[in-house]
Design a protein around this motif. Structure first.
Motif, short mmCIF file in Angstrom:
data_model
loop_
_atom_site.label_atom_id
_atom_site.label_comp_id
_atom_site.label_asym_id
_atom_site.label_seq_id
_atom_site.Cartn_x
_atom_site.Cartn_y
_atom_site.Cartn_z
N UNK A 93 0.83 -1.20 0.00
CA UNK A 93 0.00 0.00 0.00
C UNK A 93 0.87 1.26 0.00
N UNK A 94 0.51 2.23 -0.84
CA UNK A 94 1.14 3.54 -0.83
C UNK A 94 0.43 4.42 0.19
N UNK A 95 1.01 5.55 0.57
CA UNK A 95 0.34 6.44 1.52
C UNK A 95 -1.05 6.85 1.01
N UNK A 96 -2.03 6.94 1.88
CA UNK A 96 -3.38 7.28 1.44
C UNK A 96 -3.58 8.76 1.09
N UNK A 97 -2.73 9.64 1.65
CA UNK A 97 -2.89 11.06 1.38
C UNK A 97 -2.50 11.38 -0.08
N UNK A 98 -3.30 12.17 -0.79
CA UNK A 98 -3.06 12.42 -2.23
C UNK A 98 -1.64 12.91 -2.54
N UNK A 147 -7.02 -0.11 -1.86
CA UNK A 147 -8.41 -0.30 -1.45
C UNK A 147 -9.34 0.29 -2.51
N UNK A 148 -10.59 -0.16 -2.57
CA UNK A 148 -11.49 0.30 -3.64
C UNK A 148 -11.76 1.80 -3.64
N UNK A 149 -11.82 2.43 -2.47
CA UNK A 149 -12.15 3.86 -2.44
C UNK A 149 -10.98 4.75 -2.84
N UNK A 150 -9.77 4.15 -3.03
CA UNK A 150 -8.62 4.94 -3.47
C UNK A 150 -8.06 4.50 -4.82
N UNK A 151 -8.61 3.44 -5.40
CA UNK A 151 -7.99 2.87 -6.59
C UNK A 151 -8.00 3.82 -7.77
N UNK A 152 -9.09 4.56 -7.98
CA UNK A 152 -9.16 5.44 -9.16
C UNK A 152 -8.11 6.54 -9.08
N UNK A 153 -7.92 7.10 -7.90
CA UNK A 153 -6.91 8.14 -7.73
C UNK A 153 -5.51 7.58 -7.98
N UNK A 154 -5.25 6.36 -7.51
CA UNK A 154 -3.94 5.74 -7.75
C UNK A 154 -3.71 5.53 -9.24
#
Length: 306
Positions: free
Chosen positions: A159-164, A186-193
């Motif tokens: 996992x990378x850091x969750x902060x943008x 995680x699913x709620x961060x995948x699009x941003x990644x």
């Protein structure tokens, strides 16, 4: 010792695997891999150890209880999760001091691999306790086997850091890696990644996005990094993700004729430093080299107009 269901005490598969004859030392911690989705992936040895453990340390006792009940295993459970690992390590040490066999599991996959467990293992090594691995499923290796990455070896990042901002900086740091690497998200961060990867990595670098591995709605999608933005805009995020990035493809020396043409077209529209940064992301060439080429072209154009 647990009261055992006959399913595991006399099963012909257990005997065929030679498990009843294998040593099962007491006063040891067993690190047990469990399925990441498909219950059929549990190993015979995992079932054998779990059915004979005096205590099972679980990331979430409710999830582990479901797994144990499915296979007819009755065991004492204690909670050892990310926020109480140090206390959990001391609790496990006390049990080992009593001569107990303790098994550690997470909700899915292998403990201590982007899941709780590493601090417990480090603590027990430090005081001379024996830790025994019982191999099982791993999302990273499962995804790699079906990804078709061509590069030799790989680096597991997790996992990378969750902060943008921190995540973007981490992706930019990974751009310099030439070898394949593996991420979890995680699913709620995948699009941003995926959008960060599309903007930062070379557009021709191959990326494989795997979700819901071993489950009913498993999908494995391969594409170039340049296509990730389109994929993200049409993708409905669900489930847990593994993102695999292949090795950096070989680069042509210098700018192609096509790249030089669009750089000349864009040069009057924006500062050379900004254009060089954009072109570096799209071509994989060093920003400084592109900037130097832009300045040379600008100076050459100025001299020819005199």
């Amino acid at each position: 010792m647990n009261s055992l269901n006959n399913l595991w005490s006399d099963d012909v598969l257990m005997k065929a695997a030679g498990l009843p004859q294998q040593e099962l030392p007491a006063a040891c911690l067993y690190i047990v891999g469990v399925p990441i989705g498909n219950m059929g992936d549990i190993t015979l040895r995992a079932l054998w150890v779990l059915s004979r453990a005096d205590v099972i340390a679980a990331e979430d006792t409710r999830e582990t209880r479901k797994l144990l009940e499915r296979f007819g295993i009755d065991a004492r459970l204690i909670s050892v999760r990310e926020h109480n690992e140090r206390h959990g390590a001391e609790q496990i040490e006390a049990l080992l001091a009593e001569g107990k066999r303790v098994a550690m599991v997470t909700d899915a996959g292998t403990p201590a691999v982007s899941d709780p467990g590493a601090r417990v293992v480090e603590y027990l090594h430090g005081i001379g306790r024996r830790v025994i691995p019982v191999p099982g499923p791993s999302a990273a290796v499962t995804a790699l086997s079906a990804a078709g990455l061509l590069g030799a070896g790989f680096t597991f990042i997790g996992f990378l850091p969750p902060q943008p901002k921190a995540r973007r900086q981490a992706v930019e740091a990974l751009r310099a890696r030439r070898e394949p690497f593996v991420l979890y998200e995680a699913p709620h961060r995948i699009l941003a990644l995926l959008e960060d990867i599309a903007e930062v990595l070379s557009p021709e670098r191959r990326v494989v996005v795997a979700r819901e591995l071993t489950k009913k709605f498993e999908t494995i999608s391969a594409m170039n990094a340049g296509d990730l933005g389109k994929f993200a805009s049409t993708h409905d995020p669900r489930g847990e993700y593994v993102v695999l990035v292949d090795e950096e493809p070989p680069k042509e020396e210098g700018l192609t004729a096509e790249a030089e043409a669009w750089l000349r077209d864009l040069a009057p529209e924006m500062p050379a430093s900004k254009l060089a940064a954009i072109a570096a992301r799209r071509t994989g060439m060093p920003r400084q080299e592109i900037y130097a080429w832009l300045i040379h072209e600008r100076d050459a154009a100025g001299s020819s107009s005199d």
